[in-house]
Write a protein that holds these residues in place. Structure first.
Motif, PDB file in Angstrom:
ATOM      1  N   PRO A 116       0.838  -1.382  -0.018  1.00 31.10           N
ATOM      2  CA  PRO A 116      -0.221  -0.118  -0.196  1.00 31.10           C
ATOM      3  C   PRO A 116       0.733   1.251  -0.166  1.00 31.10           C
ATOM      4  N   ILE A 117       2.173   1.199   0.131  1.00 32.76           N
ATOM      5  CA  ILE A 117       2.989   2.160   0.320  1.00 32.76           C
ATOM      6  C   ILE A 117       3.232   3.010  -1.184  1.00 32.76           C
ATOM      7  N   VAL A 124       9.759   1.756   4.095  1.00 32.73           N
ATOM      8  CA  VAL A 124      10.589   1.197   5.288  1.00 32.73           C
ATOM      9  C   VAL A 124       9.702   0.225   5.989  1.00 32.73           C
ATOM     10  N   ASP A 125      10.403  -0.465   6.680  1.00 35.39           N
ATOM     11  CA  ASP A 125       9.609  -1.603   7.536  1.00 35.39           C
ATOM     12  C   ASP A 125      10.056  -1.571   9.029  1.00 35.39           C
ATOM     13  N   ASP A 126       9.725  -2.507   9.845  1.00 31.96           N
ATOM     14  CA  ASP A 126      10.131  -2.335  11.203  1.00 31.96           C
ATOM     15  C   ASP A 126      11.519  -2.784  11.385  1.00 31.96           C
ATOM     16  N   ASP A 127      12.197  -3.392  10.219  1.00 34.03           N
ATOM     17  CA  ASP A 127      13.724  -3.462  10.332  1.00 34.03           C
ATOM     18  C   ASP A 127      14.441  -2.366   9.753  1.00 34.03           C
ATOM     19  N   TRP A 144       0.517   3.566   5.751  1.00 38.65           N
ATOM     20  CA  TRP A 144      -0.688   3.321   5.001  1.00 38.65           C
ATOM     21  C   TRP A 144      -1.481   1.932   5.301  1.00 38.65           C
ATOM     22  N   LYS A 145      -2.269   1.555   4.495  1.00 42.05           N
ATOM     23  CA  LYS A 145      -3.365   0.360   4.724  1.00 42.05           C
ATOM     24  C   LYS A 145      -3.688  -0.119   3.508  1.00 42.05           C
ATOM     25  N   ALA A 178       1.752  -4.296   8.413  1.00 42.46           N
ATOM     26  CA  ALA A 178       3.087  -5.195   8.459  1.00 42.46           C
ATOM     27  C   ALA A 178       4.253  -4.720   9.247  1.00 42.46           C
ATOM     28  N   CYS A 179       3.836  -3.730   9.805  1.00 43.92           N
ATOM     29  CA  CYS A 179       4.799  -3.172  10.836  1.00 43.92           C
ATOM     30  C   CYS A 179       4.242  -2.960  12.229  1.00 43.92           C
ATOM     31  N   PRO A 180       3.979  -3.964  13.083  1.00 49.01           N
ATOM     32  CA  PRO A 180       3.299  -3.601  14.312  1.00 49.01           C
ATOM     33  C   PRO A 180       4.461  -3.154  15.396  1.00 49.01           C
TER      34      PRO A 180
END
Length: 226
Positions: A116-117, A124-127, A144-145, A178-180
């Motif tokens: 959705p980005i 970017v993500d959690d990592d 985003w979602k 995807a990035c809790p």
């Protein structure tokens, strides 16, 4: 399935917008419209019990009984996800044979949904969001979602939003579902959202669809620049 057959199926799936080329990941992904229809089937069948699952297989594939369907499912390793993909494809590709739908379902099941980005911002993500902060003193992370109407609306204004933010503000984007870790640590519980940072510290969170002018005004207040 040989390579040429696989490529032919992929071409068909691309033509029908079942699959798309995801600009963010530079890989194939399931298209947003197809994914939206698939979610309906997933909601129905992923939690179904074995009896309902096998009865559906028997009906769909014209097998004599649920017992026969259970044996076939075990033999071929048919999953509830594959059944959901098959039914979504069948509704979309009305002229395709059962065999072709089965082969295409096997391909689609291995593909992730489209990110959705938006392509205008750095993914970017959690990592990786920590590295993004390390590289940029001033940063904003947009959240985003998938299947989010306010997100889609805000994406229409994104070019103007980016033009009106400070020139030295680096802007990233992440998939909130995807990035809790990011969402929990930054107290983000909705999408879309814009999280403003300086030196890795959160300054503010603007939640919900927001037009360019108030976002630009808030950024100017936080960073002292227009």
């Amino acid at each position: 399935m040989d390579e040429r057959t696989t490529e032919a199926y992929i071409d068909t799936l691309l033509e029908e917008d079942v699959l798309v080329h995801d600009e963010v990941s530079d890989e194939l992904a399931t298209g947003e419209d197809f994914q939206g229809h698939l979610e309906v089937y997933l909601d129905t069948y992923m939690e179904s019990d074995d009896e309902e699952f096998h009865e559906t297989l028997a009906e769909v594939f014209d097998l004599p009984s649920a017992e026969a369907a259970a044996e076939r499912a075990e033999e071929l390793g048919v999953t509830r996800e594959e059944l959901s993909v098959f039914l979504t494809l069948r509704a979309r590709l009305e002229d395709a044979s059962v065999e072709d739908l089965g082969q295409m379902a096997a391909i689609v099941t291995e593909v992730d949904p489209q990110s959705p980005i938006p392509e205008q911002v750095h993914p970017v993500d959690d990592d990786s969001y920590g590295d993004f902060f390390a590289e940029h003193d001033r940063a904003a992370v947009t959240v985003w979602k998938r299947g989010c109407a306010p997100c889609d609306g805000m994406k229409e204004d994104l070019d103007e939003i980016l033009e009106r933010l400070p020139d030295d503000l680096a802007v990233a984007g992440l998939d909130g579902e995807a990035c809790p870790d990011f969402c929990a640590s930054q107290e983000v519980n909705t999408a879309p959202a814009v999280v403003f940072f300086e030196d890795g510290d959160r300054l503010d969170v603007v939640s919900g669809r927001t037009s360019p002018e108030p976002l630009a005004e808030r950024a100017a207040e936080l960073y002292g620049s227009a």
